[in-house]
Design a protein around this motif. Sequence first.
Motif, PDB file in Angstrom:
ATOM      1  N   ILE A  75       0.860  -1.186   0.000  1.00 26.25           N
ATOM      2  CA  ILE A  75       0.000   0.000   0.000  1.00 26.25           C
ATOM      3  C   ILE A  75       0.896   1.235   0.000  1.00 26.25           C
ATOM      4  N   ILE A  76       0.822   2.013  -1.076  1.00 28.09           N
ATOM      5  CA  ILE A  76       1.669   3.206  -1.182  1.00 28.09           C
ATOM      6  C   ILE A  76       0.887   4.498  -0.971  1.00 28.09           C
ATOM      7  N   GLY A  77      -0.440   4.418  -1.030  1.00 26.41           N
ATOM      8  CA  GLY A  77      -1.218   5.637  -0.858  1.00 26.41           C
ATOM      9  C   GLY A  77      -2.688   5.364  -0.622  1.00 26.41           C
ATOM     10  N   VAL A  78      -3.380   6.395  -0.130  1.00 26.32           N
ATOM     11  CA  VAL A  78      -4.828   6.343   0.090  1.00 26.32           C
ATOM     12  C   VAL A  78      -5.452   7.498  -0.681  1.00 26.32           C
ATOM     13  N   VAL A  79      -6.439   7.186  -1.504  1.00 27.99           N
ATOM     14  CA  VAL A  79      -7.096   8.217  -2.306  1.00 27.99           C
ATOM     15  C   VAL A  79      -8.482   8.513  -1.732  1.00 27.99           C
ATOM     16  N   GLN A  80      -8.933   9.696  -2.045  1.00 26.06           N
ATOM     17  CA  GLN A  80     -10.271  10.100  -1.613  1.00 26.06           C
ATOM     18  C   GLN A  80     -11.318   9.187  -2.242  1.00 26.06           C
ATOM     19  N   ASP A  81     -12.376   8.909  -1.502  1.00 27.00           N
ATOM     20  CA  ASP A  81     -13.476   8.100  -2.049  1.00 27.00           C
ATOM     21  C   ASP A  81     -14.037   8.758  -3.306  1.00 27.00           C
ATOM     22  N   MET A  82     -14.274   7.956  -4.336  1.00 23.29           N
ATOM     23  CA  MET A  82     -14.941   8.449  -5.536  1.00 23.29           C
ATOM     24  C   MET A  82     -16.146   7.551  -5.834  1.00 23.29           C
ATOM     25  N   ILE A  83     -17.210   8.162  -6.289  1.00 25.25           N
ATOM     26  CA  ILE A  83     -18.439   7.425  -6.570  1.00 25.25           C
ATOM     27  C   ILE A  83     -18.326   6.783  -7.945  1.00 25.25           C
ATOM     28  N   ALA A  84     -18.280   5.460  -7.952  1.00 27.90           N
ATOM     29  CA  ALA A  84     -18.191   4.738  -9.224  1.00 27.90           C
ATOM     30  C   ALA A  84     -19.441   3.910  -9.483  1.00 27.90           C
ATOM     31  N   GLN A  85     -20.290   3.776  -8.466  1.00 30.20           N
ATOM     32  CA  GLN A  85     -21.538   3.032  -8.640  1.00 30.20           C
ATOM     33  C   GLN A  85     -22.707   3.990  -8.470  1.00 30.20           C
ATOM     34  N   SER A  86     -23.769   3.557  -7.828  1.00 29.84           N
ATOM     35  CA  SER A  86     -24.930   4.415  -7.656  1.00 29.84           C
ATOM     36  C   SER A  86     -24.643   5.543  -6.683  1.00 29.84           C
ATOM     37  N   PRO A  87     -25.001   6.786  -7.032  1.00 36.49           N
ATOM     38  CA  PRO A  87     -24.796   7.913  -6.112  1.00 36.49           C
ATOM     39  C   PRO A  87     -25.741   7.859  -4.916  1.00 36.49           C
ATOM     40  N   TYR A  88     -26.701   6.926  -4.950  1.00 35.78           N
ATOM     41  CA  TYR A  88     -27.622   6.759  -3.828  1.00 35.78           C
ATOM     42  C   TYR A  88     -27.116   5.719  -2.826  1.00 35.78           C
ATOM     43  N   GLU A  89     -25.987   5.070  -3.149  1.00 34.27           N
ATOM     44  CA  GLU A  89     -25.435   4.011  -2.308  1.00 34.27           C
ATOM     45  C   GLU A  89     -24.118   4.472  -1.679  1.00 34.27           C
ATOM     46  N   PRO A  90     -23.705   3.853  -0.567  1.00 30.04           N
ATOM     47  CA  PRO A  90     -22.391   4.170   0.001  1.00 30.04           C
ATOM     48  C   PRO A  90     -21.285   3.801  -0.989  1.00 30.04           C
ATOM     49  N   VAL A  91     -20.156   4.510  -0.913  1.00 23.66           N
ATOM     50  CA  VAL A  91     -19.008   4.210  -1.768  1.00 23.66           C
ATOM     51  C   VAL A  91     -18.468   2.827  -1.404  1.00 23.66           C
ATOM     52  N   LYS A  92     -18.164   2.024  -2.420  1.00 26.66           N
ATOM     53  CA  LYS A  92     -17.649   0.689  -2.148  1.00 26.66           C
ATOM     54  C   LYS A  92     -16.145   0.723  -1.891  1.00 26.66           C
ATOM     55  N   GLN A  93     -15.722  -0.142  -0.985  1.00 23.66           N
ATOM     56  CA  GLN A  93     -14.296  -0.274  -0.696  1.00 23.66           C
ATOM     57  C   GLN A  93     -13.571  -0.746  -1.952  1.00 23.66           C
ATOM     58  N   GLY A  94     -12.509  -0.045  -2.324  1.00 27.90           N
ATOM     59  CA  GLY A  94     -11.849  -0.359  -3.587  1.00 27.90           C
ATOM     60  C   GLY A  94     -10.339  -0.233  -3.532  1.00 27.90           C
ATOM     61  N   MET A  95      -9.690  -0.915  -4.472  1.00 28.45           N
ATOM     62  CA  MET A  95      -8.238  -0.855  -4.600  1.00 28.45           C
ATOM     63  C   MET A  95      -7.872  -0.594  -6.054  1.00 28.45           C
ATOM     64  N   TYR A  96      -6.840   0.239  -6.239  1.00 24.43           N
ATOM     65  CA  TYR A  96      -6.345   0.587  -7.569  1.00 24.43           C
ATOM     66  C   TYR A  96      -4.941   0.015  -7.695  1.00 24.43           C
ATOM     67  N   VAL A  97      -4.765  -0.906  -8.638  1.00 20.73           N
ATOM     68  CA  VAL A  97      -3.477  -1.583  -8.794  1.00 20.73           C
ATOM     69  C   VAL A  97      -2.797  -1.124 -10.079  1.00 20.73           C
ATOM     70  N   PHE A  98      -1.509  -1.233 -10.102  1.00 17.34           N
ATOM     71  CA  PHE A  98      -0.678  -0.764 -11.218  1.00 17.34           C
ATOM     72  C   PHE A  98      -0.945  -1.617 -12.463  1.00 17.34           C
ATOM     73  N   ASP A  99      -1.298  -0.953 -13.570  1.00 22.64           N
ATOM     74  CA  ASP A  99      -1.485  -1.636 -14.852  1.00 22.64           C
ATOM     75  C   ASP A  99      -0.114  -1.815 -15.501  1.00 22.64           C
ATOM     76  N   LYS A 100       0.433  -3.003 -15.345  1.00 19.25           N
ATOM     77  CA  LYS A 100       1.806  -3.237 -15.798  1.00 19.25           C
ATOM     78  C   LYS A 100       1.969  -3.123 -17.309  1.00 19.25           C
ATOM     79  N   ASP A 101       0.923  -3.514 -18.057  1.00 19.29           N
ATOM     80  CA  ASP A 101       1.029  -3.550 -19.517  1.00 19.29           C
ATOM     81  C   ASP A 101       0.574  -2.258 -20.187  1.00 19.29           C
ATOM     82  N   GLY A 102      -0.159  -1.416 -19.449  1.00 21.07           N
ATOM     83  CA  GLY A 102      -0.685  -0.191 -20.059  1.00 21.07           C
ATOM     84  C   GLY A 102      -1.734  -0.453 -21.107  1.00 21.07           C
ATOM     85  N   ASN A 103      -2.414  -1.600 -20.989  1.00 22.13           N
ATOM     86  CA  ASN A 103      -3.421  -1.972 -21.988  1.00 22.13           C
ATOM     87  C   ASN A 103      -4.814  -1.993 -21.383  1.00 22.13           C
TER      88      ASN A 103
END
Length: 799
Positions: free
Chosen positions: A592-620
């Motif tokens: 874990i190198i950092g913590v980002v602010q919660d962003m709404i990626a699903q329904s704006p009427y629902e709580p933000v889901k716990q999420g992780m962003y991993v490095f895209d090694k291939d850039g594809n």
Amino acid sequence: MFKNYVKIAWRNLTKNKGYTIINVGGLALGMAVALIIGLWIKDELSHNSYFSNKDQIAQIYQSQTNNGETGTGPAIPRPLEMAIREGYMDNFKHVVMSSWTTPQYLKYKETSISREGNFMQREAPEMFDLNILKGEKDGIREINSIMLSESTAKALFGDADPIGKTIEVNSQYDMMVTAVFEDIPFNTSFSDTDFLMPWDKYVSVNEWVKNSVDHWGNNSYQMFVQIADNTSMEAVTDKIRNVKKDLNEDSREFNPQLFLLPMKDWHLRSRFENGKQAGGRIKYVWLFGIIGAFVLLLACINFMNLSTARSEKRAKEVGIRKSIGSQRSQLINQFLGESFLVVLFAFVIAVAIVVLSLNGFNDLARKELVFPWGSIGFWASSLVFILFTALLAGSYPALYLSSFKPVDVLKGTFKTGKHSGLPRKILVVVQFTVSVAFIIGTVIVMQQINHAKNRPIGYDKEGLVQVPTMSEDFTGKFELMREEFINSGAVTEMSTSSAPTTRIWSNRSGFDWEGKPEGFQEDLAWTEVSPEYAKSLNLKIIAGRDFSREFASDSTGVLLNETAVKYMGLQDPIGKLITDPDTENPIDPMKIIGVVQDMIAQSPYEPVKQGMYVFDKDGNGSFYNMRLNPSQSASQNIAVIERVFKEHFPNIPFQYDFVDEEYGEKFAAEERIGRLSGIFTALAILISCLGLFGLTSFVAEQRTKEIGVRKVLGASVFNVWNMLSKDFLKLVIISCFIAVPIAYYVMNGWLQEYPYRVILKWWIFALAMIGALAVTILTVSFQAIKAAKLNPARSLRTE
């Protein structure tokens, strides 16, 4: 006799043109609302009726429990297919594995288009009974075959015969057209399916799909089935419920439960709460059905009120008819006949209103409704509708007027009684109770939408564009394209991601970390991103740091959102390791190198889901995320981006989406309901005011001489206005106090469906009450002031 009834009815209607206009106009509006809502409800209830086997078709759903919370959805693991085929095929006619509906690039010669479709097993065309226009129904039996919809074939080949021709898919592989099927209608769950390709092709071109053949933890697929004739959905569900749990020991801790969701429930009853079916769009069917019924009722109340209010004017007619031998049943028939005539006129006008407004309604409701001119069923239903409305609107006046005693009427001693106006008062209270409740409901719906809209979303969606990159042509070109787009001046930053900004496409579990509670069943949203992701979205880093190309170790780094940190119970997350004990598809330990602010990626009427962003090694990644240059207009930026895109990908159609528009689609359903409710509420108020206007004018007409005497004795315009208005205002105040608790109860229940919801405020109810009183005062004042300003000499001249 009937001819005589019609003549008398026509004379009464033409003699009192003002009341006729109010009666016919109010009924026409009410019937138009009821008709258009009826067409909408029929379309909703007939969703998926296009498929002849709809009563036997289902989709396999799965419920799983994580930490006491049960989630339900259609995503299933690939090994389930063989388990079903080997042990339960006696219960099915067809079993069809399917990918999700995704866009693909289709190219023939110089023509390249993007269309959405599915990879499915060969039984799909037969199970869904597709209407084959050209070619063969078994069109996806060969691994390199493709079936196209009629419109897709037209776009690629024009008027030429497409059968046997080869098209290129995603610049990756060639497919031969084996069939053309009729476009699947809009009111179906497959209206976006423009092509079908073989499931075996999906497996062969995607290594991860091939590797998931025995992986029960990879819930990335769909399964559609058609049950056998000698069984039922419930019986099959009972048999397959525990298949996954029985065959896969690792999944037992999540208590997976399988069941069939019938096709008839896909559209209307696809919402689940804690593993239980909890409705869905069916609530809107009930909502609009109730609105339509009440609006029609309001129009019928106007007819009843105005008819009974004018009873004294028709008392002598009733008395004379009875004295010369008319039976009460004949009088009832006459008044019902007049009611039928009014309703018939109103229905004709209502049909005209519906026809003229249908295109606008379709745009607003996102429908493709057409008026059923050639439907015998519709016209038969309309006749019943007319008779029912005529009976509803005319029954009370008919029974009331026909009950007058001829002796009292003709002797001039007939009096309506001091309580004769009570039924009219009750009906006015009903009218405005409904109208005030509608006002409150509409305001709360719009409040809830705005509450979600104003919620911080965690990133800057303005000026953010995403471009899908599903073709092989994009492989290995991210660095080049990023440099090209930034150098063009149209883009200030660009990144890749494995999912669109406004969606979560992948969820994963089975991780370990320091301090993980014993027996904790985690469920984390998984998104692969390039190092520039946070910068391109203006996503705030609140602890640690962002990905950096300067640190080779970041290839195994991970960013967590705020919710994930709390969810995992991490006090000081930076530097902690997340490991994966999975032996089937292990991944390297992630730091874990950092913590980002919660962003709404699903329904704006629902709580933000716990999420992780991993490095895209291939850039594809599946999407390019571009931050547009704010110093230029969006149209200028898009034009430049398209030019650069075409220089590098000349054979791929340029597609893009503004993220703010994609995010706005999350509110589309609620906004449509809110706008439609607002329109119907306005019509309900208008109909109620029409009735109030008619009653006020009648009362003013009845009391013309009284008003003249009062003015001669010194009464002011205000005194006369107060005399005529206060009774109606009292009725509306009573309506408000009845409507408020009803609306509170109903809307508070509706809001419980939203975890992130507005709090009901007192001013919403006060505003509705003030609005209703204001409308009443305006409506009543017009006639009251008009009557008050009459010259008393004219009022008293006949005395």
